[in-house]
Write a protein that holds these residues in place. Sequence first.
Motif, PDB file in Angstrom:
ATOM      1  N   VAL A 150     -27.914 -11.801  10.965  1.00 52.37           N
ATOM      2  CA  VAL A 150     -27.904 -12.395   9.629  1.00 52.37           C
ATOM      3  C   VAL A 150     -27.050 -13.654   9.626  1.00 52.37           C
ATOM      4  O   VAL A 150     -27.457 -14.720   9.134  1.00 52.37           O
ATOM      5  CB  VAL A 150     -27.394 -11.383   8.588  1.00 52.37           C
ATOM      6  CG1 VAL A 150     -27.225 -12.056   7.223  1.00 52.37           C
ATOM      7  CG2 VAL A 150     -28.336 -10.195   8.473  1.00 52.37           C
ATOM      8  N   ALA A 151     -25.848 -13.558  10.221  1.00 49.35           N
ATOM      9  CA  ALA A 151     -24.929 -14.692  10.222  1.00 49.35           C
ATOM     10  C   ALA A 151     -25.450 -15.834  11.078  1.00 49.35           C
ATOM     11  O   ALA A 151     -25.307 -17.015  10.723  1.00 49.35           O
ATOM     12  CB  ALA A 151     -23.558 -14.242  10.718  1.00 49.35           C
ATOM     13  N   ALA A 152     -26.080 -15.508  12.213  1.00 50.02           N
ATOM     14  CA  ALA A 152     -26.594 -16.566  13.088  1.00 50.02           C
ATOM     15  C   ALA A 152     -27.684 -17.376  12.397  1.00 50.02           C
ATOM     16  O   ALA A 152     -27.751 -18.605  12.546  1.00 50.02           O
ATOM     17  CB  ALA A 152     -27.121 -15.950  14.377  1.00 50.02           C
ATOM     18  N   ASN A 153     -28.531 -16.707  11.642  1.00 48.88           N
ATOM     19  CA  ASN A 153     -29.628 -17.407  10.984  1.00 48.88           C
ATOM     20  C   ASN A 153     -29.211 -18.105   9.695  1.00 48.88           C
ATOM     21  O   ASN A 153     -29.754 -19.161   9.348  1.00 48.88           O
ATOM     22  CB  ASN A 153     -30.765 -16.429  10.696  1.00 48.88           C
ATOM     23  CG  ASN A 153     -31.497 -16.000  11.947  1.00 48.88           C
ATOM     24  OD1 ASN A 153     -31.512 -16.723  12.945  1.00 48.88           O
ATOM     25  ND2 ASN A 153     -32.102 -14.831  11.925  1.00 48.88           N
ATOM     26  N   LEU A 154     -28.265 -17.521   8.969  1.00 47.95           N
ATOM     27  CA  LEU A 154     -27.884 -18.088   7.680  1.00 47.95           C
ATOM     28  C   LEU A 154     -26.611 -18.923   7.741  1.00 47.95           C
ATOM     29  O   LEU A 154     -26.276 -19.609   6.765  1.00 47.95           O
ATOM     30  CB  LEU A 154     -27.706 -16.976   6.642  1.00 47.95           C
ATOM     31  CG  LEU A 154     -28.970 -16.241   6.225  1.00 47.95           C
ATOM     32  CD1 LEU A 154     -28.655 -15.195   5.161  1.00 47.95           C
ATOM     33  CD2 LEU A 154     -30.015 -17.213   5.689  1.00 47.95           C
ATOM     34  N   GLY A 155     -25.897 -18.857   8.869  1.00 47.88           N
ATOM     35  CA  GLY A 155     -24.636 -19.572   8.986  1.00 47.88           C
ATOM     36  C   GLY A 155     -24.709 -21.044   8.637  1.00 47.88           C
ATOM     37  O   GLY A 155     -23.841 -21.559   7.903  1.00 47.88           O
ATOM     38  N   PRO A 156     -25.726 -21.784   9.116  1.00 51.02           N
ATOM     39  CA  PRO A 156     -25.787 -23.213   8.775  1.00 51.02           C
ATOM     40  C   PRO A 156     -25.897 -23.481   7.273  1.00 51.02           C
ATOM     41  O   PRO A 156     -25.483 -24.541   6.799  1.00 51.02           O
ATOM     42  CB  PRO A 156     -27.050 -23.687   9.512  1.00 51.02           C
ATOM     43  CG  PRO A 156     -27.204 -22.732  10.654  1.00 51.02           C
ATOM     44  CD  PRO A 156     -26.752 -21.409  10.103  1.00 51.02           C
ATOM     45  N   ARG A 157     -26.440 -22.533   6.538  1.00 46.10           N
ATOM     46  CA  ARG A 157     -26.623 -22.711   5.097  1.00 46.10           C
ATOM     47  C   ARG A 157     -25.485 -22.085   4.299  1.00 46.10           C
ATOM     48  O   ARG A 157     -25.293 -22.398   3.123  1.00 46.10           O
ATOM     49  CB  ARG A 157     -27.964 -22.081   4.691  1.00 46.10           C
ATOM     50  CG  ARG A 157     -28.321 -22.283   3.237  1.00 46.10           C
ATOM     51  CD  ARG A 157     -29.611 -21.601   2.903  1.00 46.10           C
ATOM     52  NE  ARG A 157     -29.937 -21.795   1.495  1.00 46.10           N
ATOM     53  CZ  ARG A 157     -31.053 -22.320   1.048  1.00 46.10           C
ATOM     54  NH1 ARG A 157     -31.986 -22.710   1.898  1.00 46.10           N
ATOM     55  NH2 ARG A 157     -31.280 -22.453  -0.243  1.00 46.10           N
ATOM     56  N   TRP A 158     -24.745 -21.174   4.925  1.00 53.87           N
ATOM     57  CA  TRP A 158     -23.746 -20.375   4.212  1.00 53.87           C
ATOM     58  C   TRP A 158     -22.394 -20.531   4.889  1.00 53.87           C
ATOM     59  O   TRP A 158     -22.033 -19.742   5.758  1.00 53.87           O
ATOM     60  CB  TRP A 158     -24.195 -18.920   4.223  1.00 53.87           C
ATOM     61  CG  TRP A 158     -23.558 -18.038   3.203  1.00 53.87           C
ATOM     62  CD1 TRP A 158     -22.398 -18.236   2.529  1.00 53.87           C
ATOM     63  CD2 TRP A 158     -24.074 -16.775   2.761  1.00 53.87           C
ATOM     64  NE1 TRP A 158     -22.143 -17.184   1.690  1.00 53.87           N
ATOM     65  CE2 TRP A 158     -23.161 -16.270   1.803  1.00 53.87           C
ATOM     66  CE3 TRP A 158     -25.195 -16.033   3.083  1.00 53.87           C
ATOM     67  CZ2 TRP A 158     -23.346 -15.043   1.189  1.00 53.87           C
ATOM     68  CZ3 TRP A 158     -25.379 -14.814   2.463  1.00 53.87           C
ATOM     69  CH2 TRP A 158     -24.472 -14.321   1.526  1.00 53.87           C
ATOM     70  N   PRO A 159     -21.615 -21.543   4.539  1.00 52.60           N
ATOM     71  CA  PRO A 159     -20.319 -21.771   5.198  1.00 52.60           C
ATOM     72  C   PRO A 159     -19.384 -20.575   5.015  1.00 52.60           C
ATOM     73  O   PRO A 159     -19.366 -19.925   3.971  1.00 52.60           O
ATOM     74  CB  PRO A 159     -19.773 -23.003   4.475  1.00 52.60           C
ATOM     75  CG  PRO A 159     -20.956 -23.645   3.839  1.00 52.60           C
ATOM     76  CD  PRO A 159     -21.903 -22.541   3.503  1.00 52.60           C
ATOM     77  N   GLY A 160     -18.614 -20.303   6.048  1.00 54.65           N
ATOM     78  CA  GLY A 160     -17.639 -19.230   5.954  1.00 54.65           C
ATOM     79  C   GLY A 160     -18.221 -17.843   6.075  1.00 54.65           C
ATOM     80  O   GLY A 160     -17.570 -16.861   5.708  1.00 54.65           O
ATOM     81  N   LEU A 161     -19.448 -17.737   6.601  1.00 58.56           N
ATOM     82  CA  LEU A 161     -20.072 -16.421   6.768  1.00 58.56           C
ATOM     83  C   LEU A 161     -19.529 -15.782   8.041  1.00 58.56           C
ATOM     84  O   LEU A 161     -19.621 -16.345   9.134  1.00 58.56           O
ATOM     85  CB  LEU A 161     -21.590 -16.583   6.852  1.00 58.56           C
ATOM     86  CG  LEU A 161     -22.446 -15.324   6.697  1.00 58.56           C
ATOM     87  CD1 LEU A 161     -22.222 -14.684   5.332  1.00 58.56           C
ATOM     88  CD2 LEU A 161     -23.916 -15.670   6.873  1.00 58.56           C
ATOM     89  N   THR A 162     -18.948 -14.588   7.909  1.00 61.81           N
ATOM     90  CA  THR A 162     -18.390 -13.865   9.044  1.00 61.81           C
ATOM     91  C   THR A 162     -19.026 -12.485   9.126  1.00 61.81           C
ATOM     92  O   THR A 162     -19.781 -12.076   8.234  1.00 61.81           O
ATOM     93  CB  THR A 162     -16.865 -13.726   8.917  1.00 61.81           C
ATOM     94  OG1 THR A 162     -16.560 -13.003   7.700  1.00 61.81           O
ATOM     95  CG2 THR A 162     -16.190 -15.090   8.882  1.00 61.81           C
ATOM     96  N   THR A 163     -18.729 -11.752  10.202  1.00 64.43           N
ATOM     97  CA  THR A 163     -19.320 -10.433  10.405  1.00 64.43           C
ATOM     98  C   THR A 163     -18.254  -9.419  10.799  1.00 64.43           C
ATOM     99  O   THR A 163     -17.173  -9.769  11.293  1.00 64.43           O
ATOM    100  CB  THR A 163     -20.401 -10.463  11.490  1.00 64.43           C
ATOM    101  OG1 THR A 163     -19.801 -10.733  12.765  1.00 64.43           O
ATOM    102  CG2 THR A 163     -21.454 -11.516  11.200  1.00 64.43           C
TER     103      THR A 163
END
Length: 429
Positions: free
Chosen positions: A167-180
């Motif tokens: 989820v984070a790998a695919n959405l990371g560019p659009r969602w700053p600060g996304l961690t797992t």
Amino acid sequence: MSQTPRYDLAVVGTGLAGMAAAVFASARGLSVVQAGSTGAISYTSGVFDVLGALPAMAEGQPARPVERPFEALAALLRDEPGHPYALLDPEDIRLAFHEVMDFLREAGLPYRAGGETNFLLPTPAGTLKHSWCVPETTLPGCEALAEGTPTCIVAFEGMKGFSARQVAANLGPRWPGLTTARVAMPGHPGGEVYPEQVARMLEVPAARRALAGALAPLVGRARVVGLPAVLGMHRPGDVAADMTRLLGRPVFEIPTMPPGVPGIRLKETFEGLLPGRGVALFCQQKLVGPLPAPGQPFRLRVTGQPVEHEVLADRVLLCSGRFLGGGLGGLRGRRITETVFGLPVAQPEDRADWYRQDYLDPRGHGLHRAGLRVDAALRPLGPDGTPAHEGLFAAGSILAGQDWIRMKCGAGVAIATAFKAVRTMAPAR
């Protein structure tokens, strides 16, 4: 000798269209008998689309995501004039959804509609889905995505089909600060973990406290926490509120791969509450019988168990679905058939046109638009182009002219056509 029971309406099918029809009919004072396999609801994501995409119309053209579904209806019907939405008033689509939402809210399963716009929510694959009506437990995730709020996506040890890192790998560019983060479910014996197991465990307050304690040191400075859809099986809003309180930050759900908890919640809610509304519900069974002569009631058998029942019905609503639901069948070397009454099925003239050469062709396949043609009142047409029977109606995915998979309109077609069919039978409330 007991008398054969007689009902105002027999609903064939227990998918979303059939269940919505039973809600609408019982609310309007109709006596209802219903039968079908409810398993298909468990395989839904739990979100309700009106229109999420406009399909490609030419080779090489991509599908177009829809942000404003009711505005986009005109474009859809321009390209797809045979779509069931052409038979509906857009305002009735809204009314139908809100009536189902009211039913679900009373059952402790609140949903939120998007007004004029679709919600944008993350999927377990890390893609984005446009949907008009979503469980309230997903809303903090929609808001965090829209605002770019620092968020931690959590996966469970042993749970297949949900990867926080994907989820984070695919959405990371659009969602700053996304961690797992990854956590073991406290109290689980180990090995493979199923979402339904965790959901039922989290209905116990002690399990929620234990999970919050395990999560607290893992989520870091994230201001929002996303979990796979496991926040309780019944009254998930209460479970979500308690987890939010325990963690001190909003918690939201991401629907998992089917069969998932949101679909199971819907299945258990409909099965549990409709009998209390007077619906004679026969799960995992079928309604079968011939078309009667004009002016005569339908004489149907409830089959699938050692003891069969016979019922009479003044009207029948076919909500039997397509191939998965069993409403349509296609044997090798033969044309597609309707399985209950043998009605004519609109389909490609040649089997060679069932599919395109590219399995993932964005235009879809001709097979996916097969179904029943109906008149303006949603009565299926017979071989001569007139209604097959004055008391026979159809709703949901069995209707021809729509590819709900690519148009992201399955729930909208199911709920809204069921609403129109029932209101045609019982216009006054």
